[in-house]
Design a protein around this motif. Structure first.
Motif, PDB file in Angstrom:
ATOM      1  N   ALA A 141       0.935  -1.285   0.170  1.00 47.49           N
ATOM      2  CA  ALA A 141      -0.102   0.126   0.047  1.00 47.49           C
ATOM      3  C   ALA A 141       0.899   1.217  -0.124  1.00 47.49           C
ATOM      4  O   ALA A 141       1.011   1.933   1.057  1.00 47.49           O
ATOM      5  N   ILE A 153      -1.569  -1.976  -8.749  1.00 50.16           N
ATOM      6  CA  ILE A 153      -3.034  -2.393  -8.011  1.00 50.16           C
ATOM      7  C   ILE A 153      -2.802  -4.118  -8.201  1.00 50.16           C
ATOM      8  O   ILE A 153      -3.396  -4.810  -7.233  1.00 50.16           O
ATOM      9  N   TRP A 157      -9.817   1.702  -4.935  1.00 45.96           N
ATOM     10  CA  TRP A 157      -9.831   0.079  -4.740  1.00 45.96           C
ATOM     11  C   TRP A 157      -9.874  -0.278  -3.326  1.00 45.96           C
ATOM     12  O   TRP A 157      -9.297   0.263  -2.723  1.00 45.96           O
ATOM     13  N   LEU A 190      -6.770   2.022  -1.943  1.00 50.85           N
ATOM     14  CA  LEU A 190      -5.900   2.641  -2.700  1.00 50.85           C
ATOM     15  C   LEU A 190      -6.353   3.424  -3.860  1.00 50.85           C
ATOM     16  O   LEU A 190      -7.571   3.120  -4.447  1.00 50.85           O
ATOM     17  N   SER A 238      -6.051   4.931  -7.768  1.00 50.38           N
ATOM     18  CA  SER A 238      -5.278   5.228  -9.138  1.00 50.38           C
ATOM     19  C   SER A 238      -6.087   6.386 -10.086  1.00 50.38           C
ATOM     20  O   SER A 238      -7.141   6.867  -9.337  1.00 50.38           O
ATOM     21  N   ILE A 288      -0.741   2.906  -8.526  1.00 49.08           N
ATOM     22  CA  ILE A 288      -1.019   3.490  -7.173  1.00 49.08           C
ATOM     23  C   ILE A 288      -0.694   5.008  -7.184  1.00 49.08           C
ATOM     24  O   ILE A 288       0.402   5.177  -6.842  1.00 49.08           O
ATOM     25  N   VAL A 328      -2.991   6.697  -1.440  1.00 43.66           N
ATOM     26  CA  VAL A 328      -3.466   5.799  -0.420  1.00 43.66           C
ATOM     27  C   VAL A 328      -4.247   6.717   0.781  1.00 43.66           C
ATOM     28  O   VAL A 328      -3.858   7.714   1.232  1.00 43.66           O
TER      29      VAL A 328
END
Length: 317
Positions: free
Chosen positions: A186, A192, A214, A226, A228, A240, A243
């Protein structure tokens, strides 16, 4: 097997205060031998020697008292085992039922036989006959130390982070691209696909205006997503870029508890302040105020709703 485990444990103990560990080590090895599992991992939490091991796709946790060598039970861990189970069921339900991808009516009763501790907190693992993830994998719930306050016995060495260390935590996060206490997958710049393999992807992302969000099954990812780019929706290729945590201990700064004043006192003035006047279902953040602390390649985002910390995130610049 025992010699191999002893070697792994010796590495952990090099970083831990030595005490009367012989009985605890022997009891731990006996338990692991009886399980016949693999992928053993060890940690020392205060006066407890702890381990996890996997067997047939499920994780099993162990904790032993360093001084006596006795197995630490649920009622040895908590001052009131029944009250703790009820409180943790409530916390788990608050977060888990918000997940629309599965049916979690069997969160109660909280299992008391299979749990693991580490420096971050406690993870409880459910038996498959009671509850699994949508994928069929083992269901577990991780509780940060601050969520256990008032429940643990006084001699259990778990506590929330110290805000005096928040500036150092901020610098470390900006340098590493990761929020504190989360799995290594992470982190900014990772894929991903790698996170999905290690942490168990729930489903396709929830697309917001500023990011694709996600969600993962791993207990440590409860309340953490996470991000994107909003048009980067392929699991195999998505990178990614953020976070996002609704549940994290950022060196004592806690979503749902810490005020804006607490965060400013700990971290100093931000590099940027943004107002979020209104929001709808396509916005990642609710109405409120966002503060940003910037590094060379990343920024820490703290968002506040009605002056209370709503979330902490790290984002690529």
């Amino acid at each position: 097997m025992r010699r191999f485990l002893a070697g792994m444990l010796a590495v952990v103990l090099l970083c831990a205060p030595l005490a009367a560990l012989a009985d605890a080590m022997s009891a731990m090895f006996d338990a692991l031998d009886a399980l016949g599992g693999t992928d053993a991992a060890f940690t020392v939490v205060g006066e407890l020697l702890c381990a996890t091991a996997k067997k047939d796709g499920e994780v099993y946790g162990f904790a032993f008292d360093n001084a006596t060598g006795e197995r630490v039970t649920w009622d040895r861990l908590f001052s009131d085992g029944d009250a703790a189970a009820a409180a943790l069921e409530k916390i788990a339900a608050e977060w888990t039922y918000a997940n629309a991808y599965g049916n979690f009516e069997n969160l109660s009763p909280m299992p008391r036989e299979n749990f693991a501790l580490d420096e971050r907190g406690l993870t409880v693992y459910y038996p498959a006959a009671q509850l699994t993830n949508l994928s069929g994998s083992q269901f577990g719930v991780q509780f940060n130390a601050y969520e256990l306050e008032g429940l643990l016995r006084e001699n259990i060495a778990l506590s929330r982070g110290d805000t005096a260390n928040a500036p150092a935590a901020l610098q470390t996060a900006l340098e590493t691209g990761a929020l504190p206490g989360l799995p290594q997958q992470a982190a900014l710049g990772g894929s991903i696909a790698d996170a999905a393999e290690a942490l168990g992807l729930v489903d396709v992302p929830d697309v917001k205006r500023d990011a694709a969000v996600w969600t993962f099954e791993a207990p440590a990812m409860r309340g953490v997503s996470l991000l994107s780019a909003p048009d980067d929706l392929s699991e195999s290729g998505a990178v990614i870029c953020g976070v996002f945590a609704r549940r994290v201990d950022f060196s004592g700064l806690i979503p749902g508890e810490s005020t804006k004043e607490d965060c400013l006192a700990a971290l100093g003035a931000p590099d940027e302040t943004r107002a979020v006047a209104s929001a709808d279902a396509y916005d990642r953040l609710p109405a409120g105020e966002t503060l940003l602390w910037r590094g060379e390649a990343a920024a820490i985002e703290l968002h506040f709703a009605e002056n209370i910390l709503y979330s902490a995130a790290i984002l690529q610049q």
